[in-house]
Design an enzyme around this catalytic site. Structure first.
Site, PDB file in Angstrom:
ATOM      1  N   ASP A 115       0.812  -1.222   0.000  1.00 21.72           N
ATOM      2  CA  ASP A 115       0.000   0.000   0.000  1.00 21.72           C
ATOM      3  C   ASP A 115       0.851   1.280   0.000  1.00 21.72           C
ATOM      4  O   ASP A 115       0.663   2.164   0.855  1.00 21.72           O
ATOM      5  CB  ASP A 115      -0.926   0.022   1.234  1.00 21.72           C
ATOM      6  N   GLU A 163     -11.474   0.110  -4.034  1.00 21.78           N
ATOM      7  CA  GLU A 163     -10.700   0.624  -2.887  1.00 21.78           C
ATOM      8  C   GLU A 163      -9.465   1.339  -3.411  1.00 21.78           C
ATOM      9  O   GLU A 163      -9.255   1.448  -4.614  1.00 21.78           O
ATOM     10  CB  GLU A 163     -10.297  -0.520  -1.952  1.00 21.78           C
TER      11      GLU A 163
END
Ligand code: FUB
Length: 327
Positions: free
Chosen positions: A16, A223
């Site tokens: 991420d 997302e």
């Protein structure tokens, strides 16, 4: 030396990546995947992260340095579990980490921690941001200094449970023919500690100006939002989750609406795909993760980067992550 499309560090698993340029260096705010033997499921229980690390590179290709643990869940009084994808923003001379975690009731919330230095360590606020929910905050500072936080993720990230505005434990993704759940955006207060506006849905439209449908899994938002500006236009990029693309949509206003444009990246090895985009010394780069180093274990990811190219008309060339003829 860090090479394009190779793991930036391998002594820990990192995921991420939210990259930023501060003081002429590249700082990468990443999740820290913890290896375990638990099973994968649709609730994301395999992503059992409990701390954050900051990585940095003096320049593209330079050695990637791990600045170590910069925030641990034990020092976040409101958090119960699962510290997922963070981002950072530099405002008023301080560095703010914006991060999601489950609260003690198991609901994802967004928290703030701050530091004098881009590589931390960060000190967390006592409470999560009032009115916050879901995951994957991406903080974007516009030219006027206003900070917008884009956020939200389906399934484990609980976004579909907030369609009515409040938490509904029975909330489900809309059916075929219905409008997709869209990402949320809120403007941050000047002191970066609260939402200055209520979170609102950010519309992503198709080529005919209609909101993308929930069944359009190749294009709809799942997302991992990111916002950047190129030649005066706002680019909202995101993961399509179940179809594993990094897609993007453009608009004239940071709050949207945005029109779907295409794919930035084809699927990587591993279920999740999560990215950030920065300009550094006149070139543009995509930071992302994959599970190549762990042999495809979904919760053992490593962070990578590659150059990103714009076409003359402002569209982005699609990246084929393992095609060595393209880099
Ligand atoms: O790292 C946990 C979750 O996986 C992130 O919040 C999502 O974006 C996906 O990368």
């Amino acid at each position: 030396m860090s090479k394009e499309r190779e793991s930036l560090v391998t002594h820990i698993y990192t995921a991420d990546p939210s990259a930023h340029v501060y003081d002429g260096k590249i700082y990468i705010y990443s999740s820290h995947d913890l290896p375990h033997d638990g099973e994968d499921n649709d609730n994301g229980d395999e992503y059992q992260m409990r701390d954050y690390h900051v990585l940095s590179m003096d320049s593209i290709g330079a050695e990637c340095i791990d600045h170590g643990e910069v925030l641990n869940i034990k020092d976040v009084s409101w958090a119960g579990d699962q510290m997922w994808a963070p981002d950072a923003v530099h405002k008023n001379g301080r560095y703010y980490l914006v991060f999601p975690a489950r609260d003690k009731e198991g609901n994802f919330r967004l928290g703030i921690a701050s530091s004098d230095h881009p590589a931390g360590p960060f000190t967390a606020e006592k409470n999560y941001i009032a009115g916050s929910f879901s995951i994957d905050p991406a903080a974007f500072m516009d030219d006027d200094g206003k900070v917008y936080v884009y956020f939200g993720g389906l399934w484990g990230g609980q976004l579909e449970k907030y369609q009515s505005g409040a938490f509904d434990p029975e909330g489900k993704e809309p059916g075929a023919g219905e409008t997709a759940v869209m990402p949320r955006c809120a403007v941050m207060s000047e002191d970066m500690l609260s939402f200055a506006t209520e979170p609102t849905s950010v519309e992503i439209l198709d080529e005919n100006g209609r909101p993308l449908l929930a069944s359009d899994e190749e294009r709809r938002y799942f997302e991992g939002p990111w916002m950047h500006k190129y030649k005066g236009k706002y680019y909202l990029s995101y993961s399509t989750g179940t179809t594993h693309y990094i897609a993007y949509a453009t608009g004239e206003n940071p709050m949207g609406p945005f029109t779907y444009q295409g794919r930035i990246m084809e699927p990587v090895i591993g279920w999740t795909t999560h990215h950030s985009i920065i300009e550094f010394e006149g070139k543009w780069y995509l930071f992302y993760h994959d599970c190549e180093f762990s042999g495809g274990i979904n919760h053992r990811r490593t962070v990578k980067f590659t150059e990103l190219h714009y076409n003359e008309d402002g569209t982005i060339e699609t990246i084929h992550p393992y095609d060595k003829t393209t880099y």
